[in-house]
Design a protein around this motif. Structure first.
Motif, PDB file in Angstrom:
ATOM      1  N   VAL A   1     -15.374  -3.219 -15.682  1.00  0.00           N
ATOM      2  CA  VAL A   1     -15.566  -2.424 -14.465  1.00  0.00           C
ATOM      3  C   VAL A   1     -14.661  -2.920 -13.347  1.00  0.00           C
ATOM      4  O   VAL A   1     -14.041  -2.128 -12.616  1.00  0.00           O
ATOM      5  CB  VAL A   1     -17.048  -2.446 -14.036  1.00  0.00           C
ATOM      6  N   LEU A   2     -14.551  -4.243 -13.199  1.00  0.00           N
ATOM      7  CA  LEU A   2     -13.683  -4.802 -12.162  1.00  0.00           C
ATOM      8  C   LEU A   2     -12.228  -4.435 -12.405  1.00  0.00           C
ATOM      9  O   LEU A   2     -11.488  -4.127 -11.461  1.00  0.00           O
ATOM     10  CB  LEU A   2     -13.842  -6.320 -12.117  1.00  0.00           C
ATOM     11  N   ALA A   3     -11.806  -4.466 -13.668  1.00  0.00           N
ATOM     12  CA  ALA A   3     -10.421  -4.104 -13.985  1.00  0.00           C
ATOM     13  C   ALA A   3     -10.147  -2.658 -13.595  1.00  0.00           C
ATOM     14  O   ALA A   3      -9.084  -2.329 -13.040  1.00  0.00           O
ATOM     15  CB  ALA A   3     -10.152  -4.330 -15.474  1.00  0.00           C
ATOM     16  N   TRP A   4     -11.095  -1.782 -13.868  1.00  0.00           N
ATOM     17  CA  TRP A   4     -10.951  -0.369 -13.484  1.00  0.00           C
ATOM     18  C   TRP A   4     -10.863  -0.225 -11.969  1.00  0.00           C
ATOM     19  O   TRP A   4     -10.030   0.531 -11.444  1.00  0.00           O
ATOM     20  CB  TRP A   4     -12.138   0.412 -14.037  1.00  0.00           C
ATOM     21  N   LEU A   5     -11.697  -0.965 -11.263  1.00  0.00           N
ATOM     22  CA  LEU A   5     -11.714  -0.871  -9.806  1.00  0.00           C
ATOM     23  C   LEU A   5     -10.424  -1.389  -9.177  1.00  0.00           C
ATOM     24  O   LEU A   5      -9.833  -0.745  -8.311  1.00  0.00           O
ATOM     25  CB  LEU A   5     -12.896  -1.672  -9.248  1.00  0.00           C
ATOM     26  N   VAL A   6      -9.986  -2.567  -9.627  1.00  0.00           N
ATOM     27  CA  VAL A   6      -8.840  -3.193  -8.964  1.00  0.00           C
ATOM     28  C   VAL A   6      -7.551  -2.428  -9.229  1.00  0.00           C
ATOM     29  O   VAL A   6      -6.616  -2.459  -8.410  1.00  0.00           O
ATOM     30  CB  VAL A   6      -8.717  -4.668  -9.396  1.00  0.00           C
ATOM     31  N   ARG A   7      -7.484  -1.717 -10.331  1.00  0.00           N
ATOM     32  CA  ARG A   7      -6.282  -0.921 -10.621  1.00  0.00           C
ATOM     33  C   ARG A   7      -6.126   0.254  -9.661  1.00  0.00           C
ATOM     34  O   ARG A   7      -5.086   0.900  -9.615  1.00  0.00           O
ATOM     35  CB  ARG A   7      -6.322  -0.431 -12.068  1.00  0.00           C
ATOM     36  N   GLN A   8      -7.163   0.519  -8.875  1.00  0.00           N
ATOM     37  CA  GLN A   8      -7.080   1.597  -7.896  1.00  0.00           C
ATOM     38  C   GLN A   8      -6.418   1.138  -6.596  1.00  0.00           C
ATOM     39  O   GLN A   8      -6.188   1.932  -5.693  1.00  0.00           O
ATOM     40  CB  GLN A   8      -8.484   2.148  -7.626  1.00  0.00           C
ATOM     41  N   PHE A   9      -6.122  -0.159  -6.498  1.00  0.00           N
ATOM     42  CA  PHE A   9      -5.391  -0.689  -5.355  1.00  0.00           C
ATOM     43  C   PHE A   9      -3.914  -0.833  -5.733  1.00  0.00           C
ATOM     44  O   PHE A   9      -3.591  -1.251  -6.846  1.00  0.00           O
ATOM     45  CB  PHE A   9      -5.967  -2.046  -4.931  1.00  0.00           C
ATOM     46  N   GLU A  10      -3.038  -0.492  -4.810  1.00  0.00           N
ATOM     47  CA  GLU A  10      -1.603  -0.478  -5.092  1.00  0.00           C
ATOM     48  C   GLU A  10      -1.069  -1.884  -5.313  1.00  0.00           C
ATOM     49  O   GLU A  10      -1.378  -2.813  -4.561  1.00  0.00           O
ATOM     50  CB  GLU A  10      -0.841   0.181  -3.938  1.00  0.00           C
ATOM     51  N   ASP A  11      -0.245  -2.013  -6.338  1.00  0.00           N
ATOM     52  CA  ASP A  11       0.409  -3.286  -6.602  1.00  0.00           C
ATOM     53  C   ASP A  11       1.465  -3.546  -5.526  1.00  0.00           C
ATOM     54  O   ASP A  11       2.250  -2.659  -5.186  1.00  0.00           O
ATOM     55  CB  ASP A  11       1.064  -3.230  -7.984  1.00  0.00           C
ATOM     56  N   GLY A  12       1.461  -4.756  -4.967  1.00  0.00           N
ATOM     57  CA  GLY A  12       2.454  -5.106  -3.960  1.00  0.00           C
ATOM     58  C   GLY A  12       2.061  -4.794  -2.530  1.00  0.00           C
ATOM     59  O   GLY A  12       2.744  -5.205  -1.593  1.00  0.00           O
ATOM     60  N   ARG A  13       0.937  -4.083  -2.331  1.00  0.00           N
ATOM     61  CA  ARG A  13       0.486  -3.768  -0.981  1.00  0.00           C
ATOM     62  C   ARG A  13      -0.573  -4.775  -0.547  1.00  0.00           C
ATOM     63  O   ARG A  13      -1.361  -5.242  -1.351  1.00  0.00           O
ATOM     64  CB  ARG A  13      -0.097  -2.356  -0.933  1.00  0.00           C
ATOM     65  N   ARG A  14      -0.572  -5.113   0.737  1.00  0.00           N
ATOM     66  CA  ARG A  14      -1.564  -6.038   1.291  1.00  0.00           C
ATOM     67  C   ARG A  14      -2.607  -5.239   2.063  1.00  0.00           C
ATOM     68  O   ARG A  14      -2.261  -4.365   2.854  1.00  0.00           O
ATOM     69  CB  ARG A  14      -0.887  -7.095   2.168  1.00  0.00           C
ATOM     70  N   TYR A  15      -3.873  -5.616   1.842  1.00  0.00           N
ATOM     71  CA  TYR A  15      -4.990  -4.884   2.424  1.00  0.00           C
ATOM     72  C   TYR A  15      -5.806  -5.799   3.336  1.00  0.00           C
ATOM     73  O   TYR A  15      -6.259  -6.868   2.890  1.00  0.00           O
ATOM     74  CB  TYR A  15      -5.918  -4.357   1.326  1.00  0.00           C
ATOM     75  N   PRO A  16      -6.040  -5.421   4.595  1.00  0.00           N
ATOM     76  CA  PRO A  16      -6.977  -6.195   5.413  1.00  0.00           C
ATOM     77  C   PRO A  16      -8.389  -6.066   4.851  1.00  0.00           C
ATOM     78  O   PRO A  16      -8.715  -5.081   4.185  1.00  0.00           O
ATOM     79  CB  PRO A  16      -6.862  -5.546   6.796  1.00  0.00           C
ATOM     80  N   GLU A  17      -9.220  -7.047   5.125  1.00  0.00           N
ATOM     81  CA  GLU A  17     -10.564  -7.056   4.543  1.00  0.00           C
ATOM     82  C   GLU A  17     -11.353  -5.809   4.918  1.00  0.00           C
ATOM     83  O   GLU A  17     -12.124  -5.286   4.108  1.00  0.00           O
ATOM     84  CB  GLU A  17     -11.321  -8.308   4.988  1.00  0.00           C
ATOM     85  N   ALA A  18     -11.164  -5.302   6.113  1.00  0.00           N
ATOM     86  CA  ALA A  18     -11.892  -4.095   6.533  1.00  0.00           C
ATOM     87  C   ALA A  18     -11.558  -2.922   5.631  1.00  0.00           C
ATOM     88  O   ALA A  18     -12.438  -2.118   5.277  1.00  0.00           O
ATOM     89  CB  ALA A  18     -11.566  -3.768   7.988  1.00  0.00           C
TER      90      ALA A  18
END
Length: 206
Positions: free
Chosen positions: A135-152
């Motif tokens: 489930v975590l692998a499925w979720l994290v793949r929805q975030f772009e590779d190489g992009r930085r995300y603030p915690e908010a």
């Protein structure tokens, strides 16, 4: 207690696999005792008794209260029954068989079908280590590779999937699916992902 980690099962049995600890457990099951009393009853030095009690306390079998300079120990009510349910469940024992990476895509798809609702929300976070990893692998793949995300932003995105965004963030870090620095997160290459969660084992909290 984190029963999804097989090391917890080993810790449970190790704590009980000692004659002196079993005697101490029997004594505190009868009534509350101080370290001094227990040392006299089992014929051990007080530091040794304290060491054994701390091990029993670490797995939730005994509780401790302090009265002045005296530490008192007692059996936790229903502790053994509750621990047995947590560390000896069929699902947790089945987890000892293998690693998520060895599972087939079809198995991973079945896991997602079980835990992801039609609208994309998580029905629950799996207790099983293997299923949680999928489930975590499925979720994290929805975030772009190489992009930085603030915690908010990470929180906002995860809350669309499940109310417990803090646990999901912690698991991303523990399985090295994401890295974090100064409140900023980014996705790590899949080659760096791990099966065991060192952050969880160390009780790390984001």
């Amino acid at each position: 207690m984190d029963s999804s980690n097989p090391s917890r099962l080993l810790q449970f049995f190790k704590a009980l696999a000692h004659e002196s600890r079993l005697k101490l457990l029997g004594l505190v099951a009868q009534r509350e005792h101080s370290v001094q009393e227990l040392a006299g009853l089992v014929g051990l030095k007080e530091p040794t008794v304290s060491h054994h009690l701390n091990m029993l306390k670490s797995i939730g079998l005994v509780s401790q209260r302090q009265d002045g300079n005296t530490h008192w120990y007692a059996l936790e009510p229903e502790a053994i029954a509750n621990l047995a349910k947590q560390v000896l469940s069929r699902e947790q024992i089945a987890d000892l068989a293998g690693a998520p990476a060895a599972e087939t895509p079809d198995w991973q798809a079945r896991v997602l079908e079980s835990f992801v609702a039609p609208d994309g929300a998580l029905k629950s976070i799996p207790a099983s280590r293997k299923k949680r990893w999928a489930v975590l692998a499925w979720l994290v793949r929805q975030f772009e590779d190489g992009r930085r995300y603030p915690e908010a932003e990470i929180n906002a995105r995860l809350l669309e999937r499940h109310w417990d965004s803090a646990t999901l963030r912690r698991e991303f870090i523990g399985y090295r699916m994401m890295a974090r620095e100064a409140g900023v997160y980014w996705r790590l290459p899949e080659s760096e992902w791990v099966i065991e969660s060192p952050a969880r084992a160390a009780a790390a909290t984001p």
